[in-house]
Every structure is written in structure tokens, then in C-alpha cells.
Design an enzyme around this catalytic site. Sequence first.
Site, mmCIF file in Angstrom:
data_model
loop_
_atom_site.group_PDB
_atom_site.id
_atom_site.type_symbol
_atom_site.label_atom_id
_atom_site.label_comp_id
_atom_site.label_asym_id
_atom_site.label_seq_id
_atom_site.Cartn_x
_atom_site.Cartn_y
_atom_site.Cartn_z
ATOM 1 N N GLU A 1 11.261 37.014 -72.181
ATOM 2 C CA GLU A 1 11.841 37.329 -70.875
ATOM 3 C C GLU A 1 12.023 36.074 -70.027
ATOM 4 O OE1 GLU A 1 13.206 40.114 -70.160
ATOM 5 O OE2 GLU A 1 12.544 40.960 -72.051
ATOM 6 N N HIS B 1 15.275 34.513 -70.788
ATOM 7 C CA HIS B 1 16.394 35.080 -70.029
ATOM 8 C C HIS B 1 16.511 34.402 -68.666
ATOM 9 C CE1 HIS B 1 17.454 38.151 -72.830
ATOM 10 N NE2 HIS B 1 16.328 38.831 -72.711
#
Length: 414
Positions: free
Chosen positions: A155, A158
Site C-alpha cells: 500500500e 501505491h
Amino acid sequence: MTSSLVLILAPLALVAIGEAAFGNSSKIFEIPGLEVMASDKYPHFTTIETVSRTKVHRHRREVIAGQIYDWNSYEIPFQIWGGDYNFQSLIRRGIRMWEDSTCLRFKENQQSRDAIRYVLEKGDSCFTEYIGRNGGHQDIIIGSECAEEYVVAHETGHALGFWHTHQRPDRDRHISINWKNVMEEATASFMPFRSMLQAFGIRQVSPRRVPYDYGSLMHYHAVAHAVKVSDFTIVPKELKYVTTMGTEKMAFLDAKVINDIYCPNACQGRNHLNCLAGGYPDPNNCNVCRCPEGLGGPDCGRLQPSPCGGEIHASDQWQTLSSPSGRDVHCYWRISVPEGSRVRFRLSDGEFPCSYGCQSYVEIKHKLDVRLTGFRSCCYRPKEDTVSESNQIFVIYHPNGRTARFSLRFRRQA
């Protein structure tokens, strides 16, 4: 820094990550050209970004709808909201996966208004609100039921600007999407990112030119978002890579992309290294080269040291390499032949705990570009021989604390 970003991670319609709820609901199935080599009947897998219908609709409006931005420097401010000591330690370990491999340094700063915020929530949803820096608080939600180091690292990728590997515009040369088995609410997670950019009005994207790597931390595994886990959603064109996808490790090229963006000149004028095989001066220590796995030495010209591997020269006769005993060994072999020849090889036997993303595996790097992750075998092995693209292959054995074994037959091919 406002250059447009990368091609390796997240879906624009937001998603969640969770531990697979159906890890034992489907037996290992037959695949043409591959032979089962698993020690168990049921493959294990964690599901990177399993779609949560509620989260998708709630956060869709927050997707960035303009240019995608890098962070201003290699120092990334972050905050941790909620959670006990164990949760906060988990976040820092996930962050450290990036720090260990790149020049990035994450600085905890509770006062910053432009920072990544790691927020603990109950449940099985883990997701990132934006791709790349958005110029404000950027929440990464970590659900209590999907809190893992690699999830935090994925994550965070990202937030650094990565798209999913399987959403690259060139992905159709490397994978096929089995759309009939993709959950309807997960469709956006499988669309090529150029289609997503057009849908959300984002026009300027300059992909970093790196080869497609099945072993990227940013690649979904073969049954991600599956309606039926007895069938794949992502099928690699080279089927032997089927369990390489979905790894929990950072790939060499994942780190290189970040280093190329944030610190391309970190070692300029500070060393005289001539790094080989795609290696480059390590921005964390400019006196050494950062080498693809399997290679080491001052210039990446040697085999990576290990207590159980070594250099092997293949002859015209079939030879066999067998794994050593022990659950915690990590071994590297290089099998080579004279220039102009190739190595013909086949996994003739083996047994590993099966998992998509292979937590315990033997990996064989046979491509000309040694930066790429090799094919990792833990559920299946190719039935036919494979021929190397150069005069060498690298064999990497990581049982990772589990009972495993393999045998590899090889010889020189003129």
C-alpha cells in the site's frame, strides 16, 4: 518534483486487502504443461486487495483526478493513527522494506499537513486513497484482519506512485485476464491503467521503462478477486510463472524504479564502481553495488555468497542438483556453460507447501535479463525441459522454515 509517475501499482477504484477466507476451499488443480509438486492438497494464499463494496463506493470520489505527483524529496513524512505498540511496529517494519532497498527515508511527523497517514481500522479492508502524492494527508487504511508487513509495503508503494504491474499497458503480452472469473466489483483492479486514466481524466503519464516482472511486490496472484478459486483470474503467458505472481517480497526492479526517481545522482562523483548485470551503486552505501538476487561481489560479477550453494559447470551429460537438508538454509547456485552454449534443465522432482506467491520455493533465473525474478516453483513444475537464454542459470532455494526439497537435472546444450 512533479514528473508523472510509474507503472507498477494501484487500482483507481479503491480496494481492500484481506487474508483469504477460502484458503482451504479449493484443491490444487491440473494445469497443462505443469506437474503438481505440492506437499499439500490445498494451496494457501493471501488476497492482496480484496474488494470491499462499501469502501469502493465510499472512497471513489477521492481518487486523484489530475497529474500524478512524486513526493518532493526522498524524505517522506508519515503519521500513525491508532493501534497499540504491535501495530505501530508492524507499520515501521513494512516501511523498512522500502528503506532497506532504496534511498527513501520515512520521517514520523505528527505536525505535517502533507504526509502519509497509516490508520488502523477494524475489519479486513486495507487500501490506499491515492496513487502518488496528493498534497495533503494521504490515508492508508490497515484493517486489523489484514495487517501484514508486505501489505503495508504494498500500500505504501501505491502512495509512492506505483500502479499494479498487471495493469501496465503492455500487460497483454505477459498475462491474460480471465474476466468471467473476476468478481464484478473488482473489475477496475484488472483494467489497464491507461483505460483508468482516461476514465478519470488523467492525461499525462510517463511510464518508467522497466521490463515486466511477475515477481513484483505490486503484482496480484493468480486467483486474486476470483469468483471461484478453483480457476485463475490472471494467467501468465509463460505458465511456469503462475506461482511467482503475488509475492510478499520486494523485487529488485521495484526498488530500482524508486531509486531512479528519487535519488538518481546519490552516488555521482563518490565512487568509481562499474556495476555489472544491471546492478547500480547502492544509494545507501555508495561503496558497493546493489545487485540482482543471486549475484554479489564488489561489481555484481560473482555469485551471491551462501553456505550451501556454489558454481557448477554443466557438461554434455545429464547432471543432478539436489537441495540440501534443513528448513532454514538459503542457497544460491550458478550453473554455467561456455559462451555460445546454453543450459538445458528441468525440475525432475520436488515437494513444497503450495502457496500462490510461493513463500517456500526454488527459483530459477534463466532469462538474459538477470534483474527479472525467475520462475518460482512451489505448487507446480514444468513437465518439459527449459533452455536458458544465455550461458548461465541461477538457482535460488528458500525453504523459509518449511519442509521442502527439489532435484534439478541439467546439461550443456550446444
